[in-house]
Design an enzyme around this catalytic site. Structure first.
Site, PDB file in Angstrom:
ATOM      1  N   ARG A  45       3.350   9.867  14.109  1.00 18.01           N
ATOM      2  CA  ARG A  45       1.911  10.009  14.405  1.00 18.01           C
ATOM      3  C   ARG A  45       1.138   8.806  13.849  1.00 18.01           C
ATOM      4  O   ARG A  45       0.341   8.176  14.550  1.00 18.01           O
ATOM      5  CB  ARG A  45       1.426  11.335  13.761  1.00 18.01           C
ATOM      6  CG  ARG A  45      -0.036  11.626  13.863  1.00 18.01           C
ATOM      7  CD  ARG A  45      -0.370  12.944  13.124  1.00 18.01           C
ATOM      8  NE  ARG A  45       0.414  13.146  11.901  1.00 18.01           N
ATOM      9  CZ  ARG A  45       0.126  12.614  10.720  1.00 18.01           C
ATOM     10  NH1 ARG A  45      -0.934  11.869  10.574  1.00 18.01           N
ATOM     11  NH2 ARG A  45       0.892  12.842   9.663  1.00 18.01           N
ATOM     12  N   THR A  46       1.407   8.451  12.589  1.00 17.20           N
ATOM     13  CA  THR A  46       0.684   7.329  11.990  1.00 17.20           C
ATOM     14  C   THR A  46       1.135   6.007  12.599  1.00 17.20           C
ATOM     15  O   THR A  46       0.315   5.105  12.812  1.00 17.20           O
ATOM     16  CB  THR A  46       0.879   7.321  10.460  1.00 17.20           C
ATOM     17  OG1 THR A  46       0.451   8.584   9.954  1.00 17.20           O
ATOM     18  CG2 THR A  46       0.087   6.227   9.799  1.00 17.20           C
ATOM     19  N   GLY A  47       2.422   5.888  12.919  1.00 16.77           N
ATOM     20  CA  GLY A  47       2.928   4.671  13.560  1.00 16.77           C
ATOM     21  C   GLY A  47       2.194   4.399  14.861  1.00 16.77           C
ATOM     22  O   GLY A  47       1.811   3.269  15.173  1.00 16.77           O
ATOM     23  N   LYS A  57       0.882  -1.182   0.000  1.00 18.64           N
ATOM     24  CA  LYS A  57       0.000   0.000   0.000  1.00 18.64           C
ATOM     25  C   LYS A  57       0.908   1.217   0.000  1.00 18.64           C
ATOM     26  O   LYS A  57       1.413   1.632   1.031  1.00 18.64           O
ATOM     27  CB  LYS A  57      -0.879  -0.004   1.258  1.00 18.64           C
ATOM     28  CG  LYS A  57      -2.230   0.655   1.106  1.00 18.64           C
ATOM     29  CD  LYS A  57      -2.274   2.155   1.021  1.00 18.64           C
ATOM     30  CE  LYS A  57      -1.801   2.952   2.176  1.00 18.64           C
ATOM     31  NZ  LYS A  57      -1.505   4.350   1.742  1.00 18.64           N
ATOM     32  N   CYS A  80      13.932  10.564   6.489  1.00 20.67           N
ATOM     33  CA  CYS A  80      13.764  10.323   7.935  1.00 20.67           C
ATOM     34  C   CYS A  80      15.096  10.411   8.673  1.00 20.67           C
ATOM     35  O   CYS A  80      15.140  10.816   9.821  1.00 20.67           O
ATOM     36  CB  CYS A  80      13.067   8.996   8.186  1.00 20.67           C
ATOM     37  SG  CYS A  80      13.874   7.621   7.384  1.00 20.67           S
ATOM     38  N   GLU A  90      10.301  16.728  14.215  1.00 22.55           N
ATOM     39  CA  GLU A  90      10.743  16.466  12.845  1.00 22.55           C
ATOM     40  C   GLU A  90      10.043  17.434  11.892  1.00 22.55           C
ATOM     41  O   GLU A  90       8.822  17.588  11.940  1.00 22.55           O
ATOM     42  CB  GLU A  90      10.381  15.025  12.460  1.00 22.55           C
ATOM     43  CG  GLU A  90      10.831  14.689  11.051  1.00 22.55           C
ATOM     44  CD  GLU A  90      10.565  13.242  10.682  1.00 22.55           C
ATOM     45  OE1 GLU A  90       9.434  12.773  10.864  1.00 22.55           O
ATOM     46  OE2 GLU A  90      11.515  12.588  10.212  1.00 22.55           O
ATOM     47  N   GLU A 140       9.198   2.104  11.039  1.00 23.36           N
ATOM     48  CA  GLU A 140      10.308   3.022  10.755  1.00 23.36           C
ATOM     49  C   GLU A 140       9.677   4.392  10.675  1.00 23.36           C
ATOM     50  O   GLU A 140       9.049   4.735   9.677  1.00 23.36           O
ATOM     51  CB  GLU A 140      10.968   2.622   9.429  1.00 23.36           C
ATOM     52  CG  GLU A 140      12.471   2.616   9.515  1.00 23.36           C
ATOM     53  CD  GLU A 140      13.097   3.839   8.893  1.00 23.36           C
ATOM     54  OE1 GLU A 140      12.571   4.951   9.089  1.00 23.36           O
ATOM     55  OE2 GLU A 140      14.111   3.665   8.208  1.00 23.36           O
TER      56      GLU A 140
HETATM   57  P1  ADP Z   1       3.781  10.902   5.623  1.00 25.59           P
HETATM   58  O1  ADP Z   1       3.212  12.096   6.328  1.00 25.59           O
HETATM   59  O2  ADP Z   1       5.243  10.808   5.618  1.00 25.59           O
HETATM   60  O3  ADP Z   1       3.098  10.558   4.331  1.00 25.59           O
HETATM   61  P2  ADP Z   1       2.153   9.034   6.896  1.00 25.59           P
HETATM   62  O4  ADP Z   1       2.507   8.364   8.159  1.00 25.59           O
HETATM   63  O5  ADP Z   1       0.964   9.913   6.852  1.00 25.59           O
HETATM   64  O6  ADP Z   1       3.478   9.723   6.542  1.00 25.59           O
HETATM   65  O7  ADP Z   1       1.964   7.976   5.717  1.00 25.59           O
HETATM   66  C1  ADP Z   1       2.784   6.857   5.519  1.00 25.59           C
HETATM   67  C2  ADP Z   1       1.936   5.754   4.950  1.00 25.59           C
HETATM   68  O8  ADP Z   1       0.970   5.353   5.908  1.00 25.59           O
HETATM   69  C3  ADP Z   1       1.134   6.146   3.706  1.00 25.59           C
HETATM   70  O9  ADP Z   1       1.066   5.049   2.824  1.00 25.59           O
HETATM   71  C4  ADP Z   1      -0.230   6.460   4.288  1.00 25.59           C
HETATM   72  O10 ADP Z   1      -1.293   6.346   3.361  1.00 25.59           O
HETATM   73  C5  ADP Z   1      -0.342   5.396   5.354  1.00 25.59           C
HETATM   74  N1  ADP Z   1      -1.283   5.696   6.438  1.00 25.59           N
HETATM   75  C6  ADP Z   1      -1.716   6.898   6.876  1.00 25.59           C
HETATM   76  N2  ADP Z   1      -2.543   6.759   7.928  1.00 25.59           N
HETATM   77  C7  ADP Z   1      -2.634   5.418   8.188  1.00 25.59           C
HETATM   78  C8  ADP Z   1      -3.320   4.620   9.166  1.00 25.59           C
HETATM   79  N3  ADP Z   1      -4.071   5.178  10.095  1.00 25.59           N
HETATM   80  N4  ADP Z   1      -3.148   3.285   9.121  1.00 25.59           N
HETATM   81  C9  ADP Z   1      -2.352   2.714   8.196  1.00 25.59           C
HETATM   82  N5  ADP Z   1      -1.689   3.411   7.250  1.00 25.59           N
HETATM   83  C10 ADP Z   1      -1.819   4.741   7.238  1.00 25.59           C
END
Ligand code: ADP
Length: 496
Positions: free
Chosen positions: A236-238, A181, A293, A390, A256
């Site tokens: 945040r997403t991690g 994805k 990163c 960051e 990561e």
């Molecule tokens: P960036 O801001 O560097 O794009 P993100 O963490 O938003 O970092 O996105 C990294 C990846 O995680 C992208 O493929 C994004 O679509 C996906 N993503 C964003 N939110 C979620 C979530 N809640 N669960 C799983 N994947 C997500």
């Protein structure tokens, strides 16, 4: 605009078939070089994520990949690598269009990405997946590495082909099936990579693609047929991913995430090397317009060389300016999106509000693209927002230190622990400082050198809020497999 990029279909690829997203939700694509819309695609619905996970599960259970002889899997990954090389121009032009990567860098990165497939193809018959444990006489315990099953690779937009190929090569070489994805901002190259895997002979269902944003990503991560999630993206997403997984299907996750990596420069570096070192510091921090990163965005200079190095670093940064990524000579492109540009601008404003001195201001009065040039701050406290958080942009905060222990404690005073660089010619420092630094990847440099030095064998593991899980090198094959112990008793003496 590159014509090849128009071949993007914006589809999911499941079981070897190209499919429409399956829903109404469409995501627009915007070229950050001029903010023009370049297309749109339908996000994969959760029903489509379900089909992808089921296809990967079925392919795993049937053993069409991990049960095949190593030479077969090696040949497929090698062929994939060749096809990626052959499609270098098209892949590069897709990343250029999606996130404004300069064409020369985009081409270079396709070469790196192809190398991942080749490295892990070669690893397949050289990785010994197990060992024998000490046991009582008459018994034997094998500790065997098995593939984990179905692995979801969720990748960001900053290095679309490199991130996808690093993860997928490791995942597939360890015998897993996969679902990719990519970021909703950079879907184009991912589609072609998966298409090329099929052309290389990868059995249908072994590598699948879903497209979409966080909604698609979270449906994928929560799916009960996914055994492991390998994620690269923001902290945040991690964090959101981990709590969602905790609430749903409970599975291992490798993260990561972000970084705010320090760079310590000691006064023992040779005076004649300092201009080159200053150029290397700036080139590394500005790579990919700072959207890396591991970017070393906190620069600490020892007192005795502070003024001299500040001048050299400023001159090196002044010599760089972002320009049109389509130009063959461009080294630094725009930021990847308007959203990212807004974020970087807000951090620069926060730095000024916190009393920082703008030694170099990269802001431009230019509404036609996402351009911000190298920006240098001094005079900020370590707890200022732009020093702690960051930014993911071309901004470095510069400070002075007067002792080794001060340098170490300030370097470690961060919520992140991803990477660090130490510039020194002192042998003791070269050994002792890495041990004291909380960072998964430490580089010690006595002089400026080509980048990267480690190649595909390079491995690392983040710590603190930068994440966890080893990627890279042969060690990644352990991360993407799980341990199974098999106790065999073949003689009475084996009974404890
Ligand atoms: P960036 O801001 O560097 O794009 P993100 O963490 O938003 O970092 O996105 C990294 C990846 O995680 C992208 O493929 C994004 O679509 C996906 N993503 C964003 N939110 C979620 C979530 N809640 N669960 C799983 N994947 C997500």
């Amino acid at each position: 605009m590159p014509t090849e990029a128009s071949k993007f279909q914006g589809k999911a690829i499941i079981n070897g078939r190209f499919l429409d997203g399956g829903g109404e939700r469409r995501i627009a694509l915007v070229n950050p070089a001029d903010n023009a819309e370049t297309g749109a695609f339908a996000a994969s619905t959760s029903a489509q994520v379900d089909s992808a996970a089921k296809a990967a599960r079925a392919a795993f259970e049937k053993g069409v990949w991990h049960s095949q002889p190593p030479p077969f899997r090696k040949a497929v990954l090698s062929q994939w690598s060749d096809l990626i090389e052959k499609n270098r121009e098209e892949l590069a032009s897709r990343d250029l269009l999606d996130m404004g990567k300069p064409i020369s860098a985009a081409r270079f990165e396709v070469g790196i990405a192809a190398g991942f497939a080749r490295y892990y193809a070669e690893a397949i018959d050289k990785f010994y997946p197990g060992r024998t444990a000490p046991t009582f006489p008459g018994a034997c315990e094998l500790q065997v590495r098995r593939p984990r099953g179905v692995v979801a690779a969720i990748t960001p937009w900053n290095f679309p082909v490199v991130n996808a190929m690093m993860k997928l090569s490791q995942i597939l070489a360890a015998g897993n099936t996969a679902i990719l994805k990519p970021s909703e901002q950079s879907p184009r190259s991912a589609e072609l990579l998966v298409q090329l895997a099929l052309e290389a002979g990868m059995p249908p269902g072994v590598l699948n693609l879903v497209q979409g944003d966080g909604e698609t990503g979270s449906a994928l991560a929560a799916h009960h047929d996914v055994d492991l999630v390998a994620f690269t993206g923001s902290t945040r997403t991690g964090r959101a991913l981990m709590s969602a997984i905790g609430e749903s299907s409970l599975k291992p996750v490798m993260l990561e995430c972000g970084g705010k990596s320090p760079e310590l420069v000691f006064a023992d570096i040779a005076a004649s090397d300092r201009p080159d070192i200053a150029r290397a510091i700036v080139a590394n921090a500005m790579m990919n317009t700072g959207q890396v990163c591991v970017a070393r965005s906190r620069l600490y200079l020892e007192d005795a060389i502070f003024d001299e190095m500040l001048e050299l670093v400023t001159a090196a940064a002044r010599a760089m300016a972002p320009s049109d990524p389509r130009d063959e000579t461009t080294q630094m492109g725009p930021l990847a999106s308007r959203k990212q540009t807004k974020t970087v601008l807000s951090y620069i404003e926060a730095g000024v509000a916190d009393g920082g001195a703008l030694v170099l201001d990269g802001r431009r009065n230019d509404a036609s693209g996402c351009y911000i040039g190298p920006t240098l701050f001094t005079g900020l406290r370590d707890d200022a927002r732009m020093v702690r958080e960051e930014i993911f942009g071309p901004v470095i905060s510069i400070a002075r230190f007067s002792s080794e222990s001060e340098a170490i404690s300030r370097a470690n005073a961060s919520p992140y622990a991803l990477a660090a660089t130490v510039w020194t010619t002192n042998l003791r420092r070269a050994h002792e400082i890495p041990a004291a630094l909380n960072a998964g990847m430490v580089r010690v440099q006595a002089c400026a050198a080509p980048n990267p030095v480690g190649g595909y064998a390079h491995a690392g593991e983040p710590a603190k809020q930068s994440g966890f899980g080893i990627e890279g090198g042969m060690l990644a094959l352990e991360s993407f497999s799980r341990l199974q112990s098999i106790e065999t008793v073949f003689g009475a003496a084996g009974t404890p």
